[in-house]
Design a protein around this motif. Structure first.
Motif, PDB file in Angstrom:
ATOM      1  N   ILE A  23      -4.678  16.228  -5.879  1.00 32.92           N
ATOM      2  CA  ILE A  23      -5.160  14.937  -6.382  1.00 32.92           C
ATOM      3  C   ILE A  23      -4.248  13.818  -5.897  1.00 32.92           C
ATOM      4  O   ILE A  23      -4.711  12.753  -5.458  1.00 32.92           O
TER       5      ILE A  23
ATOM      6  N   MET B 147      -4.825  12.986  -2.257  1.00 32.53           N
ATOM      7  CA  MET B 147      -6.025  12.174  -2.050  1.00 32.53           C
ATOM      8  C   MET B 147      -5.741  10.708  -2.354  1.00 32.53           C
ATOM      9  O   MET B 147      -6.247   9.799  -1.676  1.00 32.53           O
TER      10      MET B 147
ATOM     11  N   ASP C 174      -3.755   9.346   0.607  1.00 33.05           N
ATOM     12  CA  ASP C 174      -4.332   9.557   1.934  1.00 33.05           C
ATOM     13  C   ASP C 174      -4.175   8.295   2.786  1.00 33.05           C
ATOM     14  O   ASP C 174      -4.404   7.178   2.319  1.00 33.05           O
TER      15      ASP C 174
ATOM     16  N   GLY D 175      -6.878   6.502   0.817  1.00 35.58           N
ATOM     17  CA  GLY D 175      -6.134   6.578  -0.444  1.00 35.58           C
ATOM     18  C   GLY D 175      -5.931   5.221  -1.086  1.00 35.58           C
ATOM     19  O   GLY D 175      -5.504   4.274  -0.421  1.00 35.58           O
TER      20      GLY D 175
END
Length: 318
Positions: free
Chosen positions: A148, A151, A154, A158
């Motif tokens: 999580i 992500m 990112d 992100g």
């Protein structure tokens, strides 16, 4: 005049309740055979021996050998594995990062957990939903929490990366050393806050109402009441959580670090426990990895002794 003397029967019962001198001695559990208690303890003792003592003995033994990665033989090298480990500049850098990482994660997780517990203790309406939302994060496994977090960090989509770009900073988690360290700390703290929140909230709710009312009369400042009254009463809970959080930062963050630095450990920070895994299972250096695990075990034992020897003296168990 009415005789209020207790009859022998009720008097004996009261003495039993109060633990008086005339009360009969407490019964001790007796087993017909002396081996019966050991049979009850056998499963737990087997788990401890198989999963703790035996691996520890194997690690200490392997640390004195240079083992073939394919298991064809081993050569006794004495303390060479320890010398090579402690002399390596990379290992010293990882040890320094581990100390800083553990200190920052422990401080932030404890501080934020205590802050949220204090705020939750004052909530009247919707308290159940508020507490459930904070505690639910603890049900997430560390690798899932790391996924999580990755992500969110990112480099393309992100939200944290986009927010940093809005302020003119190029956030590169997985590439930049300090950006990766920041992500590790943030995810590790986020994962541990609910655990601290549960214990601190339980400690706050166990503070007697009379103590709170007396503190309210003696000190008008909420901060003063918290510092002089509430925090000392939470000292046993805080000491317990300190040990748990240090252990968490040193060992239980392995899943988080593995997900973040997987396949690219050379460019990223790591902790000592991940270094043990990397050298042992990736580099096939069984002897060096065992020496590192023994060094880590000694450091953790020394840290635990220091905590109980010096910090516990300041803890007052009411």
């Amino acid at each position: 005049m009415t005789d209020t003397t207790l009859s022998p029967g009720p008097a004996r019962r009261w003495l039993r309740r109060l633990g008086g001198a005339d009360a009969p001695p407490a019964k001790r559990v007796q087993f017909d055979r002396p081996l019966t208690p050991w049979l009850f303890l056998a499963p737990q003792l087997a788990v401890v021996v198989i999963f703790f003592y035996w691996p520890s003995v194997q690690a200490v033994t392997s640390s004195f050998y240079l083992e073939d990665p394919f298991g064809f033989g081993a050569s006794f090298v004495g303390l060479d594995n320890y010398r090579d480990t402690l002399a390596a500049r990379e290992y010293r850098g990882i040890a320094l990062f581990t100390a800083g990482f553990a200190a920052v994660v422990t401080a932030l997780a404890l501080g934020l957990g205590l802050l949220l517990a204090v705020k939750a203790d004052k909530v009247i309406r919707g308290a159940g939903a508020y507490k459930t939302a904070l505690i639910s994060v603890y049900a997430i496994a560390p690798p899932v929490a790391a996924l999580i977090g990755m992500m969110l960090f990112d480099m393309h989509v992100g939200p944290f990366t986009q927010a940093a770009a809005f302020f003119g900073y190029d956030l590169k988690v997985g590439i930049n050393y300090w950006d990766t360290a920041f992500a590790m700390v943030l995810i590790a703290v986020w994962k541990q806050i609910p655990y601290n929140f549960i214990f601190f909230l339980s400690g706050l709710q166990s503070v007697p109402v009379s103590v709170r009312e007396a503190a309210l009369i003696d000190a008008r400042s909420g901060w003063r009441r918290f510092w002089d009254v509430t925090l000392p009463l939470l000292a046993p809970t805080a000491f317990f959580l300190l040990i748990i959080n240090v252990t968490y930062a040193l060992f239980d963050t392995f899943g988080i670090i593995d997900v973040i630095v997987k396949d690219k450990p050379a460019n990223n920070p790591m902790t000592l426990v991940y270094k043990v895994y990397l050298d042992g299972f990736k580099g096939n250096d069984i002897g060096g990895s065992s020496a590192q695990s023994v060094i880590l075990m000694v450091l953790v034992a020394a840290l635990t002794v220091v905590q109980f020897r010096f910090l516990e003296r300041r803890v007052h168990y009411g």
